[in-house]
Structure formats: C-alpha cells, structure tokens
Design a protein around this motif. Structure first.
Motif, PDB file in Angstrom:
ATOM      1  N   LYS A  80     -40.783 -36.276  56.631  1.00 52.91           N
ATOM      2  CA  LYS A  80     -41.456 -34.973  56.242  1.00 52.91           C
ATOM      3  C   LYS A  80     -43.170 -35.481  56.750  1.00 52.91           C
ATOM      4  O   LYS A  80     -43.173 -36.477  57.387  1.00 52.91           O
ATOM      5  CB  LYS A  80     -41.767 -35.172  54.641  1.00 52.91           C
ATOM      6  N   ARG A 251     -34.746 -21.366  40.606  1.00 54.98           N
ATOM      7  CA  ARG A 251     -34.439 -22.309  41.697  1.00 54.98           C
ATOM      8  C   ARG A 251     -33.292 -23.210  41.856  1.00 54.98           C
ATOM      9  O   ARG A 251     -32.431 -23.279  42.582  1.00 54.98           O
ATOM     10  CB  ARG A 251     -35.795 -23.254  41.865  1.00 54.98           C
ATOM     11  N   LEU A 252     -33.110 -23.747  40.740  1.00 54.43           N
ATOM     12  CA  LEU A 252     -32.023 -24.645  40.603  1.00 54.43           C
ATOM     13  C   LEU A 252     -30.676 -23.976  40.689  1.00 54.43           C
ATOM     14  O   LEU A 252     -29.595 -24.549  41.171  1.00 54.43           O
ATOM     15  CB  LEU A 252     -32.161 -25.551  39.180  1.00 54.43           C
ATOM     16  N   ILE A 253     -30.649 -22.876  39.736  1.00 52.97           N
ATOM     17  CA  ILE A 253     -29.363 -21.946  39.707  1.00 52.97           C
ATOM     18  C   ILE A 253     -29.059 -21.578  40.988  1.00 52.97           C
ATOM     19  O   ILE A 253     -27.734 -21.604  41.497  1.00 52.97           O
ATOM     20  CB  ILE A 253     -29.810 -20.827  38.596  1.00 52.97           C
ATOM     21  N   LEU A 256     -27.726 -24.488  43.275  1.00 54.50           N
ATOM     22  CA  LEU A 256     -26.242 -25.118  42.782  1.00 54.50           C
ATOM     23  C   LEU A 256     -25.315 -23.927  42.446  1.00 54.50           C
ATOM     24  O   LEU A 256     -23.801 -24.247  42.666  1.00 54.50           O
ATOM     25  CB  LEU A 256     -26.626 -25.844  41.273  1.00 54.50           C
ATOM     26  N   TYR A 257     -25.625 -22.564  42.254  1.00 55.05           N
ATOM     27  CA  TYR A 257     -24.416 -21.642  41.856  1.00 55.05           C
ATOM     28  C   TYR A 257     -24.909 -20.410  42.559  1.00 55.05           C
ATOM     29  O   TYR A 257     -25.154 -19.342  42.165  1.00 55.05           O
ATOM     30  CB  TYR A 257     -24.445 -21.623  40.562  1.00 55.05           C
ATOM     31  N   ILE A 299     -19.814 -22.846  43.099  1.00 52.96           N
ATOM     32  CA  ILE A 299     -20.132 -24.069  42.421  1.00 52.96           C
ATOM     33  C   ILE A 299     -20.119 -25.188  43.506  1.00 52.96           C
ATOM     34  O   ILE A 299     -19.228 -25.330  44.411  1.00 52.96           O
ATOM     35  CB  ILE A 299     -19.377 -24.559  41.126  1.00 52.96           C
ATOM     36  N   GLY A 300     -21.259 -26.141  43.656  1.00 58.51           N
ATOM     37  CA  GLY A 300     -21.200 -27.173  44.531  1.00 58.51           C
ATOM     38  C   GLY A 300     -21.670 -28.578  43.880  1.00 58.51           C
ATOM     39  O   GLY A 300     -22.494 -28.490  42.887  1.00 58.51           O
ATOM     40  N   LYS A 302     -22.967 -32.811  44.842  1.00 61.44           N
ATOM     41  CA  LYS A 302     -23.386 -33.509  46.212  1.00 61.44           C
ATOM     42  C   LYS A 302     -22.248 -34.002  46.942  1.00 61.44           C
ATOM     43  O   LYS A 302     -22.303 -33.840  48.223  1.00 61.44           O
ATOM     44  CB  LYS A 302     -24.197 -34.780  45.480  1.00 61.44           C
ATOM     45  N   ILE A 338     -32.436 -30.147  48.787  1.00 56.11           N
ATOM     46  CA  ILE A 338     -32.932 -30.461  47.418  1.00 56.11           C
ATOM     47  C   ILE A 338     -31.704 -30.855  46.457  1.00 56.11           C
ATOM     48  O   ILE A 338     -31.851 -31.689  45.533  1.00 56.11           O
ATOM     49  CB  ILE A 338     -33.089 -28.765  46.650  1.00 56.11           C
ATOM     50  N   LEU A 340     -29.362 -32.699  47.670  1.00 60.64           N
ATOM     51  CA  LEU A 340     -28.919 -34.115  47.555  1.00 60.64           C
ATOM     52  C   LEU A 340     -30.161 -35.210  47.249  1.00 60.64           C
ATOM     53  O   LEU A 340     -29.654 -36.255  46.875  1.00 60.64           O
ATOM     54  CB  LEU A 340     -28.543 -34.225  49.171  1.00 60.64           C
ATOM     55  N   GLY A 341     -31.038 -34.594  47.328  1.00 60.42           N
ATOM     56  CA  GLY A 341     -32.464 -35.432  46.580  1.00 60.42           C
ATOM     57  C   GLY A 341     -32.328 -36.700  47.499  1.00 60.42           C
ATOM     58  O   GLY A 341     -32.536 -36.533  48.557  1.00 60.42           O
ATOM     59  N   ARG A 342     -32.143 -37.642  46.557  1.00 62.02           N
ATOM     60  CA  ARG A 342     -32.351 -39.039  47.260  1.00 62.02           C
ATOM     61  C   ARG A 342     -31.174 -39.570  48.294  1.00 62.02           C
ATOM     62  O   ARG A 342     -31.365 -40.307  49.084  1.00 62.02           O
ATOM     63  CB  ARG A 342     -32.362 -40.217  46.209  1.00 62.02           C
TER      64      ARG A 342
END
Lengths: 397, 499
Positions: A80, A251-253, A256-257, A299-300, A302, A338, A340-342
């Motif tokens: 970044k 955002r999360l929905i 992810l979906y 649906i997904g 990591k 987002i 996968l995050g870490r």
C-alpha cells in the motif's frame, strides 16, 4: 523475439523520490533496451502530474498508461502507499498503441468505449490486433457499458482485459494515467498486435447457493425486482435482517454473498457486487444486470477464493502452452483483498508458484474486464466483480 | 338401408369405443399430469427446503465470517501495535517519536487519521506534534479549535482518561459529540500521552469511514499506544538529561585535565629549573669543597708542620664534614642527572646474588659492629637481570645501609628475590624500628627524613632513598615500602625483564 521488461516498486515517503526510485529499478532490469511503454500503478496519493513527469523524464519517450490502486502487487509483495512502474521494450515485430478518453460519464460508457477503440485502432489498419488492456474509472461509468462500446469497434470476440481503477477503499475518486497527465472519469488503454503471445485466466471461486431466481425488472446496473418482488427481499430473507441492518452490513454482504448472473452459453456465473440498497428495495450493482437473467445468491470462502486463483494461474499458464512468457499482469478485485485479509499475500504466492521467475505486476480493482471463460479467451469480454484476472504475455520467438 | 343401418351401428359402436379409449387415455394423461404436478410440487418443496437450508448456511457463514473478521482485525491491530512499539522504541529523540506513527500502521489499526498534541505549560497552549491524514491547513484548524476549548482536553490529561466514539459516560456525552466535528472523523479514540515528567499531551486517531464500528479492543489498542508514546517520551527526556549531564561532566573533566596538564607542565618546568639549579650549585660547590678537603688533608698529613691537638681535631671534623658534603653533592648531582635523563643506564646482565653478596662484604664491618645477621635468600640460579652495574650496586648499598642504620643490635636483615609476571622483585626486610604510616608516602622525596630517634642521632642527607627511586625508575621498575612501627620495614623494588 523477447519483450524486454523491467519492474520497479517503491514506497519511499517522498513521492517524487519514490517515482524516481521505481523507474531506476525498472531501468536496471530493462538493461540497455529503450522503453516503448510504461505501465504505472500507484496508490491514490501518488496521482499527481509531477509524478508522471518524473517518470517521463527518466523513461524517455515511452508511452505511459496506468491507474490508481488500493495496493500494488509485485514480486516484492503487496504494497500500500507505493508506486510501481513496468517498463516494456518491444521488438519491431510487436505493434502497440495507447490512447485515452476523458469525461466518459458525459459521453456515456458505450460511446466512450467506442471513442477509445477508435483512438486505439489508429495505426492498426492493416495489422492484426491481438489484445487490449483498459484502465477505467468504474466509479463514473459501469464497466459493462465501456466494454460494450469497445466491442462495437474492436469486435465482439476481441480479447480485452481491463481493470476499473480503485482508491483506498473510500470509493470516492479513482485516477487514470496517460502520458504526463492524471485524469479521473477517464479510460485509457493499449492494444497489441504482431508477434505477440498472451493467455488469460480469470476465476472468482464463488459457488451458487439456494434456489435459482430471475431478475424480473432491471435497468442498467440497478436490479428493481427479483421474482416479481423488490430485489432486496431476497437478501432480507436470506439474512433475516431489516433494511437498515442490511444497509449497515452491506460491505461484508456484498463481498461474501454477491449476486451470480447465469449467462446463456457460459458455464461460469458472472458476479455482481452490491454497491447500495435504495429505499424502494432496489439494489445497485457494480456492473450491468440484464432483466430476465437467471440469478443465484453466491457464497465464497478464503479457500475457494485461493483455489480460484490457482485455477486462473493454471489457465493462463496452460494457455501459453510452453510459449515464451515475458511478464504477468494481475487484475485482482479489492473484494478478494478484503475477504482474504491477512492471507492476501497467499494469492500472490500462488501466482508466483506458477510463473516462478517471470516478473509479476498487478493492481487491485473495482471490477475486472475479461472473457468469461478464459480457456476460450476470444469469447465476449464481460465486466466481472470479485475475480482475479491473470494475463501472461510474451513476444514470439 | 340395412347396410346403412349396419354402418350407422358400426359407427356408433366405433364412436363409443373411441370415446371409451379416449377417455381411458385422458384419464391416464390426467394421472400423469397429476403425478408430474405432484412431482413438481415435491421438487418445489425440496427447493424451498434447500433454500431454507441455504438461509441457515448463509446466516451461520455470515456469523463465522464476522467473527473471523473481528479476529483478523485484532490480530492485525496487535501485530501493527507491536511493530509500531518497536519503531517508537528505536528513537531517543523526542521530536522523532510521534513521527513513527506512519499511515500504514494506522491503517492496520483501522484508522486513517491521526494527530498528536503536547501541552506547552509556559505558553498555556497545545502544540501540534504530528499529523497524518490531514492537510496542513486542516491540522492547523484542528489545533486552533483545540486551543479555543483547551480545558476540556486538559481534563482528559488530568483525569488520565481515554475518550472515544464508544465512551458511554453521560458527563462526556456533549464533548464526545464535539470531537468528531473538530477532527472531521466519524469514529475516533482520543487518549492522553502521559510521561512522568515534562509536557503531557493527547493522541487522536480516527476514521471517516462510516462503516467502521469501534469496539473496546480498538480503544484499548490506542490507549496502549498512547501509554507507549508517554513511556518513549519519558525515556527520550531521561536520555537527553543524562546525555546533557554527561556532556557537562565530560566538559568539566576536559577542563580539569587541561588545568592539570598546565599545572603539570608548570611543575615540570619548576622541577627542571630545580634540577638545573641543584646541578649548577652542586658543581659550584664541588670545586671549593675539593680545595677545602684537599687543604685539610694536607694539613692533617703534618707535611706543613705539626698541628696542635685541638687544631687537628677541628681539621678532622673539617675533613669528615667535607667528605659528607662531597657525598651529598655527588648524590644531588646524580639525582639531577638521572631526572634530566643525562645519565644513560649502561645495562648488562647481572647476577642478583653476586651483587647482594658483594655489597654485604662491603658493609660487613657495620653489620659486625651491630651484630646484625644478614640473610641473602637469593637462589644461585636466580635469573640474571639487565641493569647498570654501578647504579644497581648503589641501590643495594643505600637500601642495606639504611636497614643497618635503623636495625637495632642483634637484629636481622633479609634480602630475598622472586620472579614476577614481567621481571624480578627484590625485598630487603629488616627488624628495625619501622616507619610511621604518615611518612610512608614521603620517604622517597628528596631531603625527607623520618622524624625518629635514630635520625636524630645519625646524620644523613635525606637523598639516599630519592636517588634509589630515581635509579629504579630509570630502569623501568618501581619501588615501595611496607612498614609498621615496631615491626620493621620491607623495601621492595622490581626490575622488569626488558629493562
């Protein structure tokens, strides 16, 4: 003949120094070859003409295109607040031309796409064109419209790979780079022809869930009704959230979906992120959503996401079938970053696993453009969400 | 007619049969339709059931993902806090501490804006020490807003309290609403930075991302960060203080060293002048002394005529005192020469035992007179030393004469030697009256004589030990004495191998 390339990445605090640093690194790798094209990806804070002027002063007469991104992906990792410069030196047998169109929202996406195609085709009259790469402002014009316009002029099955530029997840303003200038509300790109090989792999990794439904009313990127009821009802039923909670968790929905569009004649579902929910229950998507499209909730995880990266890398590598690969470009959705995050670095590691020492450069996008089925990359290009598009390319030996 | 009638009947029967068959087919079809409908209904039910299950899966998955996201956020936050702490601890410069809070650390903690202020007590205002995520004008605007209502902010420092978007204290409610306006952030944490000494301050971190929901974990992370900043400030100030005091100390030491060097140079000059003076005076004294002694000696031989007894006695005294004076002048001249480096030590291998024995022979008369036992405890195979023979003999003569002088009758003197790490040590121990502790340091000084009964009776110049010290030091050795009143004295000296 090989394409000579050099990549430089810098995260120095002084932006001008960082740009210099990146170009110097790239030039070292390019050795004595003269750069013909420079592809620049950078964090939004680098989006200043002075940066591009610095690059131009050090990279000679190279044509410059590029865009802003949440982070830069390269052999050195994911950075970044950094700038990356890819310098390409082509043999005489490879033809290329870059172009840019501005105020694409005024011209409407389709018209802007056509304008860009016209400019890109300049000088390609009797030369077979092979591939186009586009960077655009997806916050201003739906990527789908832009593709449609480009395909009007370049041909329905002309292979296009592209990225909607991203910012630092503020979803406020993205930047496109062309020459020494920085634009927003623009699209720039390059097309290649001649002795140029490439292969594309694109996958998302999301699976359909629940019963099939149909978009019964839509316009552009807005889904008004699904199965004859307000579109949002599907999500309300699935999550058992009221409208306010749904908006809060959007955002999360959306990551992810997302919605999966079934495209006639294609195996893969085309994903659509949810940008916003209107009070009347309409859902605004990132990309067009044609009426009467069969859809599923997707649906997904990591793991499925990383598996998709593996498949995309494999397809791109297989597509080259032992041909010379000089560089790899990655257009990766910010949603995957987002999700996968870490573990975001694992995605890059997977790509490196397949392409070993080949230089890799990539950016995070608010949408990817590529054919649905990458094995048949001469198929119609679509505007994707949540996908990773991997482009392997090289000069013909 | 009959044929027509038969045909009619046949047609009637056939129609009837057809109707029956058709009815049967229809019934069968109807059954099939009913079965398909039932199947369809069943399928729809299965789909609905599947959809219900999908809803359960989605809700569970959502919960799991949220938990995972929270966990990821915490791990990332802790990880970046650890790296940030390490970065902060690498600097001991107060001005650099806040600059360590870089944008990427903040992002990992879930924020994109930060600023830090320190309270300037004499000026009675806050000063901006760091800003990230703001342009200069914005930061200056924030600073002026803070200073216009400084009491509220000072209370946070005084009460050592962290204020954040999730603070529930009713007394802070109004202030909590103001902070996001001042700092242009949707969510925030404002925590005091409290070093034990010196200026205290405030650390603000915030985000204007409306979707960010702060929790206690976020608040705690920022509070820990503020505490570490306080600790780092304290360390930097302590270091600065120590460094300054060390600098002062070093300066003082330097000044003193310079003073001492100057004093030493002066002393050396004085000492050189003294040596020159003694040397020239001694030279001047020696000529008339030689004449006095010569004439006294001639007179005593009687060649110039017999001398009356009282004159002879006085001439004897003149002769004896002249000898003493010559001896003294010679010693003084030797000291001055050695001091000025004019006398080169002609080094040669010497056998310690042989030298000790030779000197004991020379002093045998005095030893016998006082019935003093001289024990030479030096092994035959003792290593030979490298020294100037005549000077070294003078060392032995002086030290042994002194021992004899202060050892009472029937006493004992022991000369021994042993090897040391880098040479040889010789000890001359007597059973004499001993030297008072106060005199031990001065005993090797010129003209110094211990104030005791023996010295009052026996004459001496006070130059012997000084000369010995000069000779030993000219050989690169050291000399010292251990003594206790009533228990005798031991004079020890070393001669290095490479001397």
């Amino acid at each position: 003949m090989s394409i000579n390339i050099g990549i430089g990445v810098s995260a120095l605090k002084d932006h001008i120094e960082a740009a210099k640093d990146a170009v110097v690194q790239a030039r070292v790798n390019l050795r004595s070859s003269k750069a013909g094209l420079a592809i620049v990806f950078s964090s939004p804070e680098f989006a200043r003409p002075a940066i591009l002027k610095t690059i131009r002063s050090l990279a000679g007469s190279a044509q410059i295109i590029g865009s802003s991104t949440l982070a830069v992906l390269s052999d050195k990792g994911i950075h970044k607040h950094a700038i990356a410069v890819l310098l390409l030196s082509f043999p005489d047998t490879v033809y290329y031309n870059s172009a840019c169109v501005n105020n694409i929202s005024l011209a409407q996406g389709g018209r802007a796409g056509e304008d860009l195609a016209d400019k890109l085709l300049y000088g390609f009259k009797n030369i077979r064109r092979d591939l186009g790469i586009i960077f655009s402002d997806g916050l201003k014009v739906p990527g789908s419209d832009l593709i449609n316009g480009l395909q009007e002029k370049l041909g329905r099955s002309f292979p296009l790979a592209g990225a909607s530029a991203s910012d630092n997840l503020a979803f406020k303003k993205t930047f496109q780079y062309y020459g020494e200038e920085v634009f927003s509300d623009s699209a720039c790109g390059v097309i290649w022809g001649g002795k140029f090989n490439f292969a594309l792999g694109i996958k998302h990794g999301w699976k359909p869930l629940g019963k099939p439904r149909v978009i019964t009313r839509s316009s552009g990127n807005v889904v008004h009704e699904i199965d004859g009821e307000p579109a949002v009802k599907v999500y309300q039923e699935y999550f058992s959230f009221d409208l306010a909670r749904l908006k809060k968790e959007l955002r999360l929905i959306s990551t992810l979906y997302p919605i999966g569009l079934r495209i006639p004649g294609e195996k893969e579902y085309l994903l659509r992120n949810l940008l916003a929910i209107e009070d009347d229950g309409s859902i605004i998507c990132q990309g067009n959503v044609p009426a009467q499209s069969p859809i599923r909730l997707m649906i997904g995880t990591k793991e499925s996401c990383l598996e998709a990266t593996r498949l995309a890398a494999l397809e791109a590598k297989r597509g080259m079938a032992g041909k010379n690969i000089n560089f790899v470009l990655v257009f990766d959705s910010v949603s995957r970053y987002i999700l996968l995050g870490r573990r975001a670095g694992e995605e890059l590691a997977i790509i490196k696993e397949y392409f070993k020492d080949t230089p890799v450069l990539g950016l995070y996008t608010y949408g990817e453009q590529a054919p649905l089925q990458s094995a048949n990359y001469y198929g119609k290009a679509y505007f994707h969400n949540q996908s990773v598009a991997i482009l392997a390319a090289g000069g013909q030996m | 007619m009959i044929e027509t009638g038969l045909l009619m009947i046949f047609l009637l029967v056939a129609s009837f049969a057809a109707i029956i068959i058709l009815s049967l087919v229809i019934v069968k079809k109807m059954d099939k339709i009913t079965a398909v409908r039932a199947e369809g209904q069943k399928l729809k039910s299965s789909l609905d059931e599947m959809d219900e299950q999908a809803k359960l899966i989605v809700r569970t998955d959502m919960e799991l993902n949220k938990t995972q996201e929270d966990l990821d956020k915490k791990i990332t936050g802790l990880y970046s806090l650890q790296r940030l702490s390490r970065a902060i601890s690498t600097t001991l410069e107060e001005g650099q501490i806040f600059q360590m809070i870089e944008a990427h650390y903040l992002e990992e903690l879930g924020f994109e804006k930060a600023c830090a202020f320190l309270w300037d007590e004499p000026g009675k205002h806050f000063e901006l020490n760091m800003q990230t995520g703001y342009i200069r004008e914005e930061a200056e605007g924030i600073l002026s807003a803070i200073n216009s209502q400084k009491d509220k902010f000072l209370n946070l420092i005084k009460d050592e309290k962290t204020l954040s978007s999730i603070t529930r204290s009713p007394s802070e409610a109004a202030f909590k609403e103001k902070v996001p306006v001042i700092f242009k952030a949707a969510s925030f944490v404002l925590s005091p930075v409290l070093p034990k000494e010196g200026e205290k301050g405030l650390l603000f971190v915030g985000t204007d991302n409306g979707e960010t929901v702060l929790n206690e974990g976020d608040e705690e992370l920022v509070t820990i960060l503020a505490n570490q900043l306080g600790q780092a400030l304290e360390n930097a100030r302590l270091f600065d203080k120590t460094w300054r005091s060390q600098q002062g100390l070093e300066q003082k030491v330097e000044e003193r060293t310079r003073d001492l060097s100057r004093a030493l140079a002066k002393l050396e000059a004085v000492s050189r002048r003294k040596s020159d003076f003694i040397s020239s005076v001694s030279h001047e004294l020696r000529t008339p002394l030689t004449s006095i002694k010569g004439y006294a000696a001639i007179l005593l031989t009687g060649k110039l005529g017999d001398l009356p007894k009282d004159i002879r006695e006085r001439l004897d005294k003149i002769n004896r005192h002249s000898d003493e004076l010559v001896h003294m002048v010679n010693d003084l001249l030797d000291i001055a020469r050695i001091e000025s480096g004019k006398v080169a030590m002609k080094k040669e291998p010497l056998n310690l035992k042989l030298i000790a024995e030779k000197i004991s022979d020379l002093l045998s008369v005095q030893l016998k007179e006082k019935h003093i036992a001289l024990i030479i405890d030096i092994a035959d195979n003792a290593v030979s030393i490298s020294a100037d023979r005549s000077q070294f003999e003078r060392v032995f003569i002086n030290l042994l004469s002194n021992a004899i002088k202060f050892t009472p009758e029937k006493g004992k003197i022991t000369v021994s030697s042993h090897k040391t790490g880098d040479g040889v040590q010789v000890d001359i121990a007597d059973t004499g009256c001993g030297i008072p502790e106060a005199a031990l340091l001065s005993i090797f000084e010129e003209f110094y004589r211990v104030d005791n009964a023996v010295n009052q009776e026996v004459k001496g110049t006070g130059l012997g030990l000084s000369l010995v010290k000069h000779i030993i030091e000219a050989h690169g050795g050291k000399i010292w004495v251990n003594s206790k009143i009533g228990s005798g004295s031991t004079f020890s000296f070393t001669i290095p191998n490479e001397a």
